[in-house]
Design a protein around this motif. Structure first.
Motif, short mmCIF file in Angstrom:
data_model
loop_
_atom_site.label_atom_id
_atom_site.label_comp_id
_atom_site.label_asym_id
_atom_site.label_seq_id
_atom_site.Cartn_x
_atom_site.Cartn_y
_atom_site.Cartn_z
N PHE A 135 0.90 -1.16 0.00
CA PHE A 135 0.00 0.00 0.00
C PHE A 135 0.93 1.20 0.00
CE2 PHE A 135 -2.24 3.25 2.66
CZ PHE A 135 -3.24 3.55 1.77
N GLY A 141 0.82 4.05 1.34
CA GLY A 141 1.06 4.67 2.65
C GLY A 141 2.19 3.97 3.41
N VAL A 142 2.42 2.71 3.09
CA VAL A 142 3.57 2.01 3.69
C VAL A 142 4.86 2.61 3.11
CG1 VAL A 142 4.74 -0.21 3.94
CG2 VAL A 142 2.23 -0.12 4.00
N ASN A 154 -2.91 7.61 -2.26
CA ASN A 154 -2.80 6.62 -1.17
C ASN A 154 -1.60 6.91 -0.27
OD1 ASN A 154 -5.05 5.12 -1.74
ND2 ASN A 154 -3.97 3.53 -2.90
N ASN A 212 0.71 9.69 4.92
CA ASN A 212 2.04 9.58 5.52
C ASN A 212 3.03 10.59 4.93
OD1 ASN A 212 1.86 7.94 7.75
ND2 ASN A 212 1.94 6.05 6.54
N GLY A 230 -1.77 5.63 11.35
CA GLY A 230 -1.30 4.69 10.33
C GLY A 230 0.16 4.96 10.03
N PRO A 238 4.65 1.66 9.15
CA PRO A 238 5.49 2.06 8.01
C PRO A 238 6.80 2.74 8.44
CG PRO A 238 3.22 2.67 7.59
CD PRO A 238 3.28 2.23 9.02
N TYR A 269 -4.68 0.84 9.82
CA TYR A 269 -4.58 1.69 8.62
C TYR A 269 -3.51 1.18 7.67
CZ TYR A 269 -7.53 5.31 10.76
OH TYR A 269 -8.57 6.01 11.31
N THR A 270 -2.44 0.66 8.23
CA THR A 270 -1.29 0.27 7.38
C THR A 270 -0.75 -1.09 7.82
OG1 THR A 270 -0.06 1.76 8.83
CG2 THR A 270 -0.49 2.56 6.61
N SER A 300 2.14 -3.34 6.33
CA SER A 300 3.56 -3.17 6.65
C SER A 300 4.17 -4.48 7.15
CB SER A 300 3.73 -2.12 7.75
OG SER A 300 3.06 -0.95 7.42
#
Ligand SMILES: Cc1ncc(C[n+]2csc(CCOP(=O)(O)OP(=O)(O)O)c2C)c(N)n1
Length: 515
Positions: free
Chosen positions: A47, A49-50, A78, A82, A389, A393, A418-419, A422
């Motif tokens: 993802f 955001g990771v 996405n 972050n 989130g 990550p 959320y993440t 990871s």
């Protein structure tokens, strides 16, 4: 050499050695170039955001930008939450975002989007490279921008045809302008404020919170009697035995006001003047006490360490001995039912030397600092952007940056979801991370927020928006399904045992702390 390869070679030459990637069709030439170019470690995130959070964690631990590879507008979107956190933390990142070939955009096909429009609020620097011949120099300019102090988000948009067309070669990254040297007037004004004889405070953020900055602050405090206080959000604090301890400003307005009460002179170094996280009816936004004079020694984008050096010299404090250096001391191994103090003690009792703590513990870990103040030297990373989130990550990026150090990610169960992907990257890259999930089965912070904003007497439908117990989340099962071994702890004894085990071995491990 095509444009994609010229870009990868430019990145490596410019010191960007890691790419956190989630590619698609438009980035295939960049991916293909990775096999032809030595020196770029590519880490897949499931993802975006990771990827952006990992790049943030990597920068905090190395002071060097990593790159991300993202798929057009939606991939960048996405990644945005972050990127927002990274931007607030002053982390440098070079985003490479694929785009359709420029001649294709007018057909408005499914992935067409206003990528620059999506990038701008989350970036300091944005450019779409028009041709294969410009990709390398634009890449070098992006690296230069990402390195601007304390660190910036640079987003380079790479149209597909610029990636596959013949390029000119590799570009040299220009020097990044260094932050302003501390201004003499600011140093003199800060010294005067601290020597005023009235209650004074050094208010620190950014790199002032590294060990050397805190040592200088400790010297200045020993000389002048001022207090030393960290901002509420801090990208990285170097703490533990032998270092000058500092507390972060509390999230709760009343507690923060109490911490600042009576201050007549506040000297800012690498931090903005404190303000409340949110507005609440009847509570102040500005946390600086009334009548307190604020002096900026060093702005957020300045040189906090150089400024503290100059201030210490001005105060003749260079040879002073910081008064309150943390002694090596650990709490006893706690037993019994979970309490917040017990959880802090479990961490303090087991934290290994050189650990990197990534703290997204939200309500659970707010009071943990005293229990690890005397633990062996370690780093503590916090979220500065408030977008949850962040923890897992950032832990990925910190572990990639520092393979010889143990990373401990403390994450609320709500934030973890959320993440959660990871975990898969942690397993795939065999990253040395111990993930603790605080399973209180709720968005606990929001209970107090309901009351604080004046939404009193919540009914069952409102409460239903804050609970995570229907159904319960099985973090052990999720971890194992992504290749991360896991255990559950239901009391402090079991948790301390699990933490001891996790610290003794290498590789990812998850402990579900069922509260
Ligand atoms: C991206 C984003 N969405 C929503 C929120 C609002 N929010 C802040 S804290 C929180 C819940 C955190 O829950 P958890 O991690 O379980 O910690 P706890 O409050 O239980 O300690 C939410 C939903 C946010 N800050 N960021």
């Amino acid at each position: 050499m095509n444009g994609a390869e010229s870009l990868v070679r430019t990145l490596v030459k410019g010191g960007v050695e890691v790419c956190f990637a989630n590619p698609g069709t438009s980035e295939m030439h960049f991916v293909g170039a990775l096999d032809r170019v030595e020196g770029m470690r590519c880490v897949l995130g499931l993802f975006e955001g990771v990827c952006s959070g990992a790049a943030d964690g990597y920068y905090r631990m190395t002071d060097k930008p990593a790159s991300t590879l993202l798929h057009l507008g939606p991939g960048l979107a996405n990644a945005a939450a972050n990127l927002h956190n990274a931007k607030k933390a002053g982390s440098g990142i070079v985003n490479i975002v694929g785009e359709h070939a420029l001649y294709h955009i007018k057909y408005d096909t499914p992935l067409t989007a206003d990528i620059e429009g999506i990038a701008r609020p989350f970036s300091h620097w944005v450019k779409t490279s028009p041709t294969a011949k410009t990709v390398a120099t634009d890449g070098a300019a992006a690296i230069q921008a990402a390195r601007v102090a304390p660190g910036q988000i640079a987003t380079l948009i790479l149209p597909a045809d610029t990636a596959w067309t013949e390029a000119d070669g590799v570009a040299e990254t220009p020097e990044t302008p260094q932050p302003q040297k501390p201004a003499n007037e600011a140093v003199v004004a800060a010294a005067k404020a601290l020597k005023s004889g009235q209650s004074a405070m050094l208010f620190l953020g950014g790199r002032a919170l590294r060990a050397r900055g805190l040592e200088l602050a400790g010297k200045i405090a020993a000389k002048t009697g001022c207090k030393v206080q960290a901002a509420g959000g801090t990208a990285r604090i170097e703490r533990g035995a032998g270092r000058v301890p500092v507390l972060r400003l509390h999230f709760v307005v009343e507690t923060a006001l109490e911490m600042l009460k009576g201050t007549k002179h506040m000297v800012l170094c690498g931090a903005k003047a404190p303000a409340a996280f949110f507005a609440y009816p009847g509570k102040p936004s500005v946390l600086v006490p009334e009548g307190c004079e604020v002096t900026t020694l060093c702005p957020v984008d300045g040189d906090p360490l150089g400024s503290l050096e100059a201030l210490a010299a001005e105060l003749d404090a260079m040879n002073a001995k910081p008064g309150n250096v943390a002694e090596a001391r650990r709490p006893d191994r706690p037993t019994g039912k979970f309490t917040l103090e017990g959880l802090g003690a479990a961490l303090g009792a087991t934290l290994p030397e050189g650990a990197i703590v990534v703290d997204e513990s939200v309500t659970t870990g707010r009071g943990f600092f005293p229990y690890s103040a005397g633990a062996p030297p370690h780093d503590w990373l916090n979220n500065m952007g408030g977008s949850i989130g962040f923890g897992a990550p950032v832990a990925v990026g910190a572990a990639v940056a520092c393979p010889d150090r143990k990373v401990i990610a403390m994450i609320g169960d709500g934030s973890a979801m959320y993440t959660i992907q990871s975990l898969w990257t942690m397993a795939r890259e065999n990253l040395d991370i111990c993930v603790m999930i605080f399973s209180n089965r709720s968005y606990k912070i929001l209970y107090s927020q309901l009351a604080d904003v004046g939404a009193a007497n919540p009914g069952p439908r409102a409460i239903d928006m804050l609970t995570l117990d229907r159904p319960t989340l099985d973090f052990g099962g999720m971890a194992r399904s992504m290749g991360v071994p896991a255990a559950k702890a239901t009391d402090l004894e079991e948790l301390t045992k699990q933490l001891t085990y996790a610290m003794s071995q290498k590789g990812p491990y998850l402990i579900d702390v069922v509260m």
